[in-house]
Design a protein around this motif. Sequence first.
Motif, PDB file in Angstrom:
ATOM      1  N   ARG A 100       0.859  -1.184   0.000  1.00 18.84           N
ATOM      2  CA  ARG A 100       0.000   0.000   0.000  1.00 18.84           C
ATOM      3  C   ARG A 100       0.893   1.231   0.000  1.00 18.84           C
ATOM      4  O   ARG A 100       1.675   1.430   0.931  1.00 18.84           O
ATOM      5  CB  ARG A 100      -0.928   0.022   1.226  1.00 18.84           C
ATOM      6  N   VAL A 101       0.775   2.051  -1.044  1.00 15.07           N
ATOM      7  CA  VAL A 101       1.651   3.212  -1.204  1.00 15.07           C
ATOM      8  C   VAL A 101       0.801   4.469  -1.366  1.00 15.07           C
ATOM      9  O   VAL A 101      -0.192   4.467  -2.094  1.00 15.07           O
ATOM     10  CB  VAL A 101       2.576   3.054  -2.432  1.00 15.07           C
ATOM     11  N   LEU A 102       1.231   5.529  -0.691  1.00 14.35           N
ATOM     12  CA  LEU A 102       0.597   6.842  -0.830  1.00 14.35           C
ATOM     13  C   LEU A 102       1.603   7.790  -1.462  1.00 14.35           C
ATOM     14  O   LEU A 102       2.732   7.914  -0.992  1.00 14.35           O
ATOM     15  CB  LEU A 102       0.157   7.374   0.529  1.00 14.35           C
ATOM     16  N   LEU A 180      -0.219   1.874   5.584  1.00 14.03           N
ATOM     17  CA  LEU A 180       0.653   2.223   4.471  1.00 14.03           C
ATOM     18  C   LEU A 180       2.081   1.806   4.794  1.00 14.03           C
ATOM     19  O   LEU A 180       2.589   2.103   5.872  1.00 14.03           O
ATOM     20  CB  LEU A 180       0.602   3.725   4.210  1.00 14.03           C
ATOM     21  N   SER A 181       2.727   1.162   3.846  1.00 11.30           N
ATOM     22  CA  SER A 181       4.108   0.741   4.074  1.00 11.30           C
ATOM     23  C   SER A 181       5.118   1.647   3.379  1.00 11.30           C
ATOM     24  O   SER A 181       6.319   1.527   3.616  1.00 11.30           O
ATOM     25  CB  SER A 181       4.311  -0.709   3.640  1.00 11.30           C
ATOM     26  N   VAL A 183       5.305   5.939   1.861  1.00 14.21           N
ATOM     27  CA  VAL A 183       4.698   7.236   1.542  1.00 14.21           C
ATOM     28  C   VAL A 183       5.745   8.080   0.823  1.00 14.21           C
ATOM     29  O   VAL A 183       6.863   8.260   1.328  1.00 14.21           O
ATOM     30  CB  VAL A 183       4.215   7.972   2.811  1.00 14.21           C
ATOM     31  N   SER A 206       1.880   1.950   8.686  1.00 12.49           N
ATOM     32  CA  SER A 206       1.965   0.586   9.173  1.00 12.49           C
ATOM     33  C   SER A 206       2.755   0.541  10.480  1.00 12.49           C
ATOM     34  O   SER A 206       3.904   1.011  10.528  1.00 12.49           O
ATOM     35  CB  SER A 206       2.660  -0.304   8.138  1.00 12.49           C
ATOM     36  N   CYS A 210       7.141   1.709   8.166  1.00 14.40           N
ATOM     37  CA  CYS A 210       6.759   2.474   6.978  1.00 14.40           C
ATOM     38  C   CYS A 210       7.917   3.372   6.584  1.00 14.40           C
ATOM     39  O   CYS A 210       8.495   4.050   7.437  1.00 14.40           O
ATOM     40  CB  CYS A 210       5.507   3.312   7.249  1.00 14.40           C
TER      41      CYS A 210
END
Length: 261
Positions: A100-102, A180-181, A183, A206, A210
């Motif tokens: 999961r990336v932002l 999120l892992s 950003v 996370s 992260c």
Amino acid sequence: MWLMVVSVPLLPAIFMVSGRYRAKAAALCRRALAWALRLLRGRVCVRSTHAFVFSKCTHGKADSVLKTFDLYADTHPSLCISPQTAEALDEAVRRVRPSRVLELGMHCGYSSVRLLRLLPPAGRLITVELDPLTADLGEEIILVAGFKHTQFQVLTSSSAEAIPTLHSLLEHDKGVSEGLSLVLMDHDPQQYLPDLLALEREQLLSPSGCSLLLIHRNQRAEGLRGILDHIRARPDRYCIKSELQFMTEIFYQKESTRVEV
């Protein structure tokens, strides 16, 4: 002509204020005009970059899209990150292996494509872009690179508005509880610290770890000092993993037992 439309309504206010405030009002007007110029230049760059990449790349091939971006950047001003930063970004993604990336700050879609091509099949990218034109053109570039809407989502809003909505966007994702892992912050450096605090407050990072990648195109960018001071004041949660010329990598871990990364 466009600048005249922006600036003319401000002129009466400058002349009507008292002499004591006139200098401040004039400075404010200059800042508004400088902001308008940056916005105009940025939009011109986005349009030009998009047109070049769209027409020259091989559609459906992410590597071709990235090479075409690099080709454009060789001869034109570009919002793309530098080759050195791109390599460091790839290295971080391969090491972290995020699901999961932002991404905060989309620009032309260059870093979005770099990130997506290294995510696992079930991985997902959420990218946030304030400017609607940039968001639309960047999304088209992601699709041209061969990615599907099931793999990414573009939010056209400020980062401050987007962050509180991320729980609802991810609630149907498998493994959302992990947070999120990774950003990537490549928007307004003044927002780096407020956005990090918001991510903490919303418990979106996370807890097991992260990586936060901070892009600083200008080494003297205001706003970096604030977030780095915050990081250094929290050695129980944060550590600076690497500091490059144009990118700083920060590692966050909530759990008490720190794991070496």
